[in-house]
Design an enzyme around this catalytic site. Structure first.
Site, PDB file in Angstrom:
ATOM      1  N   LYS A  13       0.820  -1.220   0.000  1.00 40.34           N
ATOM      2  CA  LYS A  13       0.000   0.000   0.000  1.00 40.34           C
ATOM      3  C   LYS A  13       0.853   1.268   0.000  1.00 40.34           C
ATOM      4  CE  LYS A  13      -2.517  -0.502   3.663  1.00 40.34           C
ATOM      5  NZ  LYS A  13      -1.860  -1.734   4.152  1.00 40.34           N
TER       6      LYS A  13
ATOM      7  N   ARG B 248     -10.290   1.616   8.758  1.00 43.65           N
ATOM      8  CA  ARG B 248      -9.983   0.211   9.021  1.00 43.65           C
ATOM      9  C   ARG B 248     -11.243  -0.608   9.299  1.00 43.65           C
ATOM     10  NH1 ARG B 248      -4.615  -0.947   9.920  1.00 43.65           N
ATOM     11  NH2 ARG B 248      -3.239   0.837  10.272  1.00 43.65           N
TER      12      ARG B 248
ATOM     13  N   ARG C 228      12.087 -10.925   6.785  1.00 42.78           N
ATOM     14  CA  ARG C 228      13.058  -9.896   7.189  1.00 42.78           C
ATOM     15  C   ARG C 228      13.989 -10.407   8.291  1.00 42.78           C
ATOM     16  NH1 ARG C 228      11.112  -4.020   9.258  1.00 42.78           N
ATOM     17  NH2 ARG C 228       9.999  -5.348  10.749  1.00 42.78           N
TER      18      ARG C 228
ATOM     19  N   ARG D 174      13.109 -10.393  14.315  1.00 39.15           N
ATOM     20  CA  ARG D 174      12.313  -9.824  15.395  1.00 39.15           C
ATOM     21  C   ARG D 174      11.043 -10.655  15.589  1.00 39.15           C
ATOM     22  NH1 ARG D 174      12.185  -3.434  14.065  1.00 39.15           N
ATOM     23  NH2 ARG D 174      10.233  -4.136  13.163  1.00 39.15           N
TER      24      ARG D 174
ATOM     25  N   ARG E  78      -1.562 -11.376  12.762  1.00 40.27           N
ATOM     26  CA  ARG E  78      -1.826 -10.003  12.308  1.00 40.27           C
ATOM     27  C   ARG E  78      -2.745 -10.006  11.087  1.00 40.27           C
ATOM     28  NH1 ARG E  78       3.674  -7.451  10.868  1.00 40.27           N
ATOM     29  NH2 ARG E  78       2.369  -5.738  10.149  1.00 40.27           N
TER      30      ARG E  78
END
Length: 223
Positions: free
Chosen positions: A20, A95, A134, A167, A178
């Site tokens: 996005k 949202r 990542r 992380r 999520r």
């Protein structure tokens, strides 16, 4: 196409990892309108200790969700700024259906409307691969990605030879949770905009340039 004098308000929808931010910046540049990312808007209000920022901080400090009313007021104040006279791309807001309804009511009071809601459709598997790839160097903080920027040797930093780690919020299981929350919130939001005839779905798994072209074509077609 909308009346040229009517501001062009575009809602950009898509899960974390859908691209996005990248596409919103490109679209804003081509259409010469402002890109408003909800996360940046919150940080600006908190950092500058605006009246709304201080209100939001009270909830954040208590570990509570910031009420929709405060978020809406932040967005509407931003849209009232002179640089938004021609419109804006809203990235990360609304949202929920409640936020979308409140936005519509506020815009309608100004004689304005959401011109288009563009949804970047990316499968859950691809999103997990993008978000969970990542890795960061413990020593120099250099960032790598399994798919897009892998280190020459797995687990070792190219720059300083330090150990790479992931992380906790980049772990696949966390990412999956999520995404679950996002989709639960967003499916009703898509139905809301679809019912209003302004929703367009774009395949977000294509090359960046191709996605950008299709988003622009959708705006010209529907707005």
């Amino acid at each position: 196409m909308a009346n040229p004098k009517e501001p062009l308000y575009i809602v950009l929808l898509g899960a974390p990892g859908a691209g996005k931010g990248t596409q919103a910046r490109r679209l804003a540049e081509v259409l010469q309108i402002v890109h408003i990312a909800s996360g940046d808007l919150f940080r600006e209000n908190l950092n500058h200790q605006t009246a709304l920022g201080l209100l939001a901080k009270e909830y954040i400090d208590q570990g509570k969700l910031v009420p929709d009313e405060i978020t809406i007021r932040m967005v509407m104040e931003r849209l009232a700024c002179p640089d938004c006279a021609s419109g804006a791309i809203l990235d990360g807001f609304p949202r929920t259906v409640a936020q979308a309804q409140a936005l519509d009511e506020e815009l309608a009071a100004r004689g304005q409307r959401v011109s288009a809601a563009l949804y970047l459709r990316v499968s859950e598997g691809v999103l997990i691969a993008r978000l969970s790839g990542r890795w960061i160097c413990r020593s120099c903080q250099a960032t790598y990605h399994t798919l897009f920027n892998p280190p020459r040797q797995p687990g070792i930093c190219d720059v300083c030879g330090g150990e790479l780690y992931q992380r906790s919020d980049d772990a696949a299981e966390t990412v999956q949770n999520r995404l679950k929350v996002y989709f639960e919130q967003t499916l009703p939001l898509m139905d809301y905009y679809r019912a209003r005839g302004v929703l367009v779905e774009i395949n977000g798994e294509q090359e960046v340039e191709r996605v950008a072209d299709e988003l622009l074509a959708a705006v010209h077609q529907i707005a």
